[in-house]
Design a protein around this motif. Structure first.
Motif, PDB file in Angstrom:
ATOM      1  N   GLU A 152       0.364  11.394  11.567  1.00  0.00           N
ATOM      2  CA  GLU A 152       0.027   9.832  12.036  1.00  0.00           C
ATOM      3  C   GLU A 152      -0.768   9.044  10.861  1.00  0.00           C
ATOM      4  N   ASN A 153      -0.255   7.742  10.729  1.00  0.00           N
ATOM      5  CA  ASN A 153      -0.853   7.108   9.531  1.00  0.00           C
ATOM      6  C   ASN A 153      -1.964   6.203  10.048  1.00  0.00           C
ATOM      7  N   TYR A 154      -2.109   5.805  11.462  1.00  0.00           N
ATOM      8  CA  TYR A 154      -3.177   4.760  11.839  1.00  0.00           C
ATOM      9  C   TYR A 154      -4.155   5.589  12.683  1.00  0.00           C
TER      10      TYR A 154
ATOM     11  N   GLY B 116       9.036  13.663   0.305  1.00  0.00           N
ATOM     12  CA  GLY B 116      10.148  13.600   1.062  1.00  0.00           C
ATOM     13  C   GLY B 116      10.057  13.217   2.235  1.00  0.00           C
ATOM     14  N   MET B 117      10.732  11.888   2.749  1.00  0.00           N
ATOM     15  CA  MET B 117      10.778  11.269   4.006  1.00  0.00           C
ATOM     16  C   MET B 117      12.287  11.210   4.315  1.00  0.00           C
ATOM     17  N   THR B 118      12.511  10.421   5.353  1.00  0.00           N
ATOM     18  CA  THR B 118      13.852  10.568   5.950  1.00  0.00           C
ATOM     19  C   THR B 118      14.788  10.144   5.026  1.00  0.00           C
ATOM     20  N   ALA B 119      14.579   9.326   3.948  1.00  0.00           N
ATOM     21  CA  ALA B 119      15.730   8.890   2.995  1.00  0.00           C
ATOM     22  C   ALA B 119      15.768   9.699   1.887  1.00  0.00           C
TER      23      ALA B 119
ATOM     24  N   VAL C 147       7.935  18.006   4.180  1.00  0.00           N
ATOM     25  CA  VAL C 147       8.492  16.935   4.322  1.00  0.00           C
ATOM     26  C   VAL C 147       8.129  16.201   5.586  1.00  0.00           C
ATOM     27  N   ARG C 148       7.970  14.707   5.276  1.00  0.00           N
ATOM     28  CA  ARG C 148       7.323  13.784   6.329  1.00  0.00           C
ATOM     29  C   ARG C 148       8.418  13.071   6.732  1.00  0.00           C
ATOM     30  N   ILE C 149       9.005  13.591   8.212  1.00  0.00           N
ATOM     31  CA  ILE C 149      10.238  12.685   8.411  1.00  0.00           C
ATOM     32  C   ILE C 149       9.745  12.111   9.826  1.00  0.00           C
ATOM     33  N   GLY C 150       9.988  10.845   9.895  1.00  0.00           N
ATOM     34  CA  GLY C 150       9.571   9.802  11.164  1.00  0.00           C
ATOM     35  C   GLY C 150      10.786   9.470  11.770  1.00  0.00           C
ATOM     36  N   SER C 151      11.462   8.347  11.327  1.00  0.00           N
ATOM     37  CA  SER C 151      12.764   7.651  11.860  1.00  0.00           C
ATOM     38  C   SER C 151      13.691   8.386  12.075  1.00  0.00           C
ATOM     39  N   ALA C 152      14.187   9.418  11.730  1.00  0.00           N
ATOM     40  CA  ALA C 152      15.342  10.390  11.884  1.00  0.00           C
ATOM     41  C   ALA C 152      14.984  10.997  13.129  1.00  0.00           C
TER      42      ALA C 152
ATOM     43  N   GLN D  23      14.179   4.046  14.659  1.00  0.00           N
ATOM     44  CA  GLN D  23      13.867   2.834  13.839  1.00  0.00           C
ATOM     45  C   GLN D  23      12.168   2.639  14.533  1.00  0.00           C
ATOM     46  N   ARG D  24      11.405   1.985  13.435  1.00  0.00           N
ATOM     47  CA  ARG D  24      10.160   1.413  13.922  1.00  0.00           C
ATOM     48  C   ARG D  24      10.390   0.033  13.754  1.00  0.00           C
ATOM     49  N   ASP D  25       9.687  -0.525  14.461  1.00  0.00           N
ATOM     50  CA  ASP D  25       9.275  -2.134  14.501  1.00  0.00           C
ATOM     51  C   ASP D  25       8.599  -2.179  13.298  1.00  0.00           C
TER      52      ASP D  25
ATOM     53  N   ILE E  66      -3.070  13.801   8.857  1.00  0.00           N
ATOM     54  CA  ILE E  66      -3.192  12.564   8.655  1.00  0.00           C
ATOM     55  C   ILE E  66      -2.571  12.039   7.480  1.00  0.00           C
ATOM     56  N   ILE E  67      -1.592  10.866   7.313  1.00  0.00           N
ATOM     57  CA  ILE E  67      -1.047  10.645   6.243  1.00  0.00           C
ATOM     58  C   ILE E  67      -1.065   9.014   5.845  1.00  0.00           C
ATOM     59  N   GLY E  68      -2.213   8.309   6.306  1.00  0.00           N
ATOM     60  CA  GLY E  68      -2.417   7.158   6.332  1.00  0.00           C
ATOM     61  C   GLY E  68      -3.635   6.843   5.377  1.00  0.00           C
TER      62      GLY E  68
ATOM     63  N   LEU F  98      -0.688  18.250  -3.440  1.00  0.00           N
ATOM     64  CA  LEU F  98      -0.382  16.977  -4.074  1.00  0.00           C
ATOM     65  C   LEU F  98       0.665  16.329  -3.057  1.00  0.00           C
ATOM     66  N   MET F  99       0.599  14.895  -2.681  1.00  0.00           N
ATOM     67  CA  MET F  99       1.191  14.226  -1.907  1.00  0.00           C
ATOM     68  C   MET F  99       1.755  12.848  -2.565  1.00  0.00           C
ATOM     69  N   CYS F 100       3.032  12.454  -2.270  1.00  0.00           N
ATOM     70  CA  CYS F 100       3.312  11.404  -2.734  1.00  0.00           C
ATOM     71  C   CYS F 100       4.336  10.759  -1.749  1.00  0.00           C
ATOM     72  N   VAL F 101       4.739   9.252  -2.089  1.00  0.00           N
ATOM     73  CA  VAL F 101       5.576   8.325  -1.472  1.00  0.00           C
ATOM     74  C   VAL F 101       6.326   7.861  -2.606  1.00  0.00           C
ATOM     75  N   ALA F 102       7.540   8.337  -2.803  1.00  0.00           N
ATOM     76  CA  ALA F 102       8.443   7.843  -3.830  1.00  0.00           C
ATOM     77  C   ALA F 102       8.852   6.454  -3.773  1.00  0.00           C
TER      78      ALA F 102
ATOM     79  N   GLY G 219       4.829  10.339  13.881  1.00  0.00           N
ATOM     80  CA  GLY G 219       5.136   9.565  15.005  1.00  0.00           C
ATOM     81  C   GLY G 219       4.427   8.261  15.255  1.00  0.00           C
ATOM     82  N   LYS G 220       4.045   7.579  13.845  1.00  0.00           N
ATOM     83  CA  LYS G 220       3.549   6.409  14.129  1.00  0.00           C
ATOM     84  C   LYS G 220       4.327   5.491  14.684  1.00  0.00           C
ATOM     85  N   THR G 221       3.783   4.714  15.481  1.00  0.00           N
ATOM     86  CA  THR G 221       4.097   3.600  16.553  1.00  0.00           C
ATOM     87  C   THR G 221       4.787   3.928  17.686  1.00  0.00           C
TER      88      THR G 221
HETATM   89  C1  LIG Z   1       5.940   6.498   7.847  1.00  0.00           C
HETATM   90  C2  LIG Z   1       5.961   7.506   6.729  1.00  0.00           C
HETATM   91  C3  LIG Z   1       6.798   8.640   6.796  1.00  0.00           C
HETATM   92  C4  LIG Z   1       7.886   8.985   7.699  1.00  0.00           C
HETATM   93  O1  LIG Z   1       8.796   7.994   6.987  1.00  0.00           O
HETATM   94  P1  LIG Z   1      10.441   7.751   7.677  1.00  0.00           P
HETATM   95  O2  LIG Z   1      11.313   7.055   6.750  1.00  0.00           O
HETATM   96  O3  LIG Z   1      10.339   7.325   8.843  1.00  0.00           O
HETATM   97  O4  LIG Z   1      10.894   9.349   7.475  1.00  0.00           O
HETATM   98  C5  LIG Z   1       6.322   9.616   5.669  1.00  0.00           C
HETATM   99  N1  LIG Z   1       5.399   9.423   4.822  1.00  0.00           N
HETATM  100  C6  LIG Z   1       4.372   8.447   4.861  1.00  0.00           C
HETATM  101  C7  LIG Z   1       3.175   8.357   4.068  1.00  0.00           C
HETATM  102  C8  LIG Z   1       4.621   7.338   5.965  1.00  0.00           C
HETATM  103  O5  LIG Z   1       3.719   6.311   6.032  1.00  0.00           O
END
Ligand SMILES: *Cc1c(COP(=O)(O)O)cnc(C)c1O
Length: 230
Positions: free
Chosen positions: A56-58, A201-204, A217-222, A226-228, A79-81, A161-165, A35-37
């Motif tokens: 949340e990231n921040y 795994g994120m939205t994309a 899976v960490r899904i925000g924008s879907a 869309q975030r600013d 916490i994912i930030g 373990l966690m990653c952002v691809a 839910g960030k932003t």
């Molecule tokens: C923002 C964020 C997400 C969610 O991203 P979306 O593309 O909006 O699904 C997942 N993981 C991390 C670490 C993020 O910062």
């Protein structure tokens, strides 16, 4: 607002479809709604649909939301930030999970600040699987050693373990990164850490991550839109 409910249901259906396509049991992938932003009211709307795990990231933004949502005590906060050293205390006192451990020092602070009456803080080691300079996380070859050190801390529990691809990767590239994460988790288990989580795994790239064994899976924008650009 009405959209949020539909978006949320669509994401649950997509996860179910990805589980089925990967021949994995229904319910084996947990959704963390990011839910960030977005305001606490949006999180509440998704909570009312039955969602409990929120990411949340921040830290400051998240902390304010925990106050606004104090009447939803069964929210599980992830916490994912990045956590600066001077922000570990609120995390230790109010979070359930931290997915982004990449330094022993941060883990030590979280462990020493975790209140005695709370269960251990669940943590994942963040791996810079794409080896991108701009990304956080430890190098893949350092992940198991860090996890073993963190596993010795009394008030933390290493879950995985966690990653952002890499955003620019094609499907084959993404799959290679996710498969490498899967192999690292196996190594971690062989090293004696009872880890069972792959947060990826994120939205994309959610469906590919599920094929490669993602458990969270960490899904925000879907869900939230869309975030600013922040
Ligand atoms: C923002 C964020 C997400 C969610 O991203 P979306 O593309 O909006 O699904 C997942 N993981 C991390 C670490 C993020 O910062």
């Amino acid at each position: 607002m009405a959209n949020l409910q539909q978006n949320y249901r669509n994401v649950l259906a997509e996860i179910a479809a990805a589980e089925a396509a990967a021949s994995r049991p229904a319910g084996s992938v947990r959704l963390v709604a990011v839910g960030k932003t977005f305001p606490a009211a949006d999180i509440r709307a998704v909570y009312c649909e039955g969602q409990r795990d929120f990411g949340e990231n921040y830290i400051q933004e998240w902390y304010a939301k925990t106050d606004e949502l104090a009447d939803c005590p069964d929210i599980v906060w992830h916490i994912i930030g990045q956590i600066q050293s001077n922000k570990t205390r609120p995390v230790a006192e109010r979070a359930h999970w931290v997915h982004t451990i990449d330094r022993l020092k941060t883990a030590q602070r979280l462990s020493s600040q975790r209140p005695e009456h709370m269960p251990a803080l669940q943590v994942c080691i963040e791996v810079n699987i794409a080896a991108e300079a701009a990304k956080h996380g430890v190098k893949p070859e350092e992940a198991v050693a860090l996890a073993c050190e963190v596993a010795k801390l009394p008030r933390l529990k290493v879950r995985g373990l966690m990653c952002v691809a890499a955003a620019a990767a094609d499907d084959a590239g993404l799959q290679a990164q996710f498969k490498q994460m899967q192999a690292l988790l196996t190594q971690l288990q062989a090293a004696g850490v009872a880890a069972d989580v792959l947060s990826m795994g994120m939205t994309a790239d959610m469906a590919l991550a599920v094929v490669c064994g993602a458990t969270h899976v960490r899904i925000g924008s879907a869900i939230f839109g869309q975030r600013d650009n922040v």
